[in-house]
Design a protein around this motif. Sequence first.
Motif, short mmCIF file in Angstrom:
data_model
loop_
_atom_site.label_atom_id
_atom_site.label_comp_id
_atom_site.label_asym_id
_atom_site.label_seq_id
_atom_site.Cartn_x
_atom_site.Cartn_y
_atom_site.Cartn_z
N CYS A 59 0.70 -1.33 -0.71
CA CYS A 59 0.12 0.27 -0.14
C CYS A 59 0.84 0.86 -0.37
O CYS A 59 1.43 1.30 0.55
CB CYS A 59 -0.63 0.59 1.12
N GLU A 60 0.50 1.72 -1.01
CA GLU A 60 1.56 3.09 -1.07
C GLU A 60 1.30 4.30 0.68
O GLU A 60 2.29 5.01 0.53
CB GLU A 60 1.54 3.79 -1.95
N ARG A 61 0.12 3.99 0.84
CA ARG A 61 0.11 4.77 1.99
C ARG A 61 1.13 4.29 3.64
O ARG A 61 1.72 5.14 4.18
CB ARG A 61 -1.61 5.22 2.38
N CYS A 62 0.50 3.13 3.72
CA CYS A 62 0.73 2.51 5.59
C CYS A 62 1.53 1.82 5.02
O CYS A 62 2.03 1.19 6.25
CB CYS A 62 -0.64 2.62 5.47
N LEU A 70 -3.74 1.61 -2.72
CA LEU A 70 -4.09 1.02 -1.42
C LEU A 70 -4.84 0.74 -1.09
O LEU A 70 -5.77 -0.36 -1.82
CB LEU A 70 -4.64 2.91 -0.99
N CYS A 71 -4.09 0.11 0.21
CA CYS A 71 -5.54 -1.16 0.60
C CYS A 71 -6.58 -1.14 1.54
O CYS A 71 -7.36 0.15 0.77
CB CYS A 71 -4.33 -1.67 2.18
N HIS A 107 0.43 2.47 9.89
CA HIS A 107 1.33 2.87 9.59
C HIS A 107 2.07 1.80 9.92
O HIS A 107 2.73 1.71 10.68
CB HIS A 107 2.35 3.91 9.70
N VAL A 108 3.33 0.54 8.72
CA VAL A 108 3.42 -0.34 8.98
C VAL A 108 5.25 -0.20 8.67
O VAL A 108 5.85 0.95 7.40
CB VAL A 108 3.79 -1.31 8.09
N LEU A 109 5.95 -0.56 10.31
CA LEU A 109 7.14 0.50 9.31
C LEU A 109 8.29 -1.26 8.71
O LEU A 109 9.63 -0.09 8.54
CB LEU A 109 7.59 0.05 11.13
N GLY A 110 7.61 -2.03 9.36
CA GLY A 110 9.07 -3.12 8.45
C GLY A 110 9.86 -3.19 9.33
O GLY A 110 10.83 -3.67 7.91
#
Length: 200
Positions: A59-62, A70-71, A107-110
């Motif tokens: 997802c481009e945002r989160c 987007l998801c 928001h996914v940090l990864g």
Amino acid sequence: MAGGADEPVERLIALMARLPGLGPRSARRAALQMIRRRALLLDPLVAALSEVAETVRECERCGNIATGPLCAVCADPRRATGEICVVESVADLWAMERAGAFRGHYHVLGGVLSALDGVGPEALRIPDLVARAKAEGAREVILALNATVDGQTTAHYIAGELAPLDLTVSTLAKGVPVGGELDYLDDGTIGAALLARRAM
């Protein structure tokens, strides 16, 4: 072949054995079951894997998994604006969604900061978070990171980066056990911890 199967089957078993929770024996049993029940299991699995490989992206945002720009969470107009819940991984995002206690955005940090593994702030989506919180006029950022040393180090770093912005930075209540990971917690624990969050 040493395992008694032809090369394509052995390759399938070896690949499946790399998956979390599947060792060589479990992978062998699963592969045999799929081959025996080809129409019911193997063919639909092949089709699903092909579709995922072609359509799924970030997802481009989160940073969640999505089939479009987007998801489903980010595209949902019913989600509350002004609240961003920060998680380490997509698995943690899914755990939060299962709990059903949060109706804002994620928001996914990864990952998390880890000196031992050489993971610094530049390797994570922390600058994206700060820019996003500013651009979206976020009122609150909830740091739903695992209660590990690296998770808490990351939470404190992010809180420092967000300090110049006019928003509340909170963290999950300590009902989440120290050393615990969100993906392994029950829905009630996650929901209660989210509702009892506190400012950092």
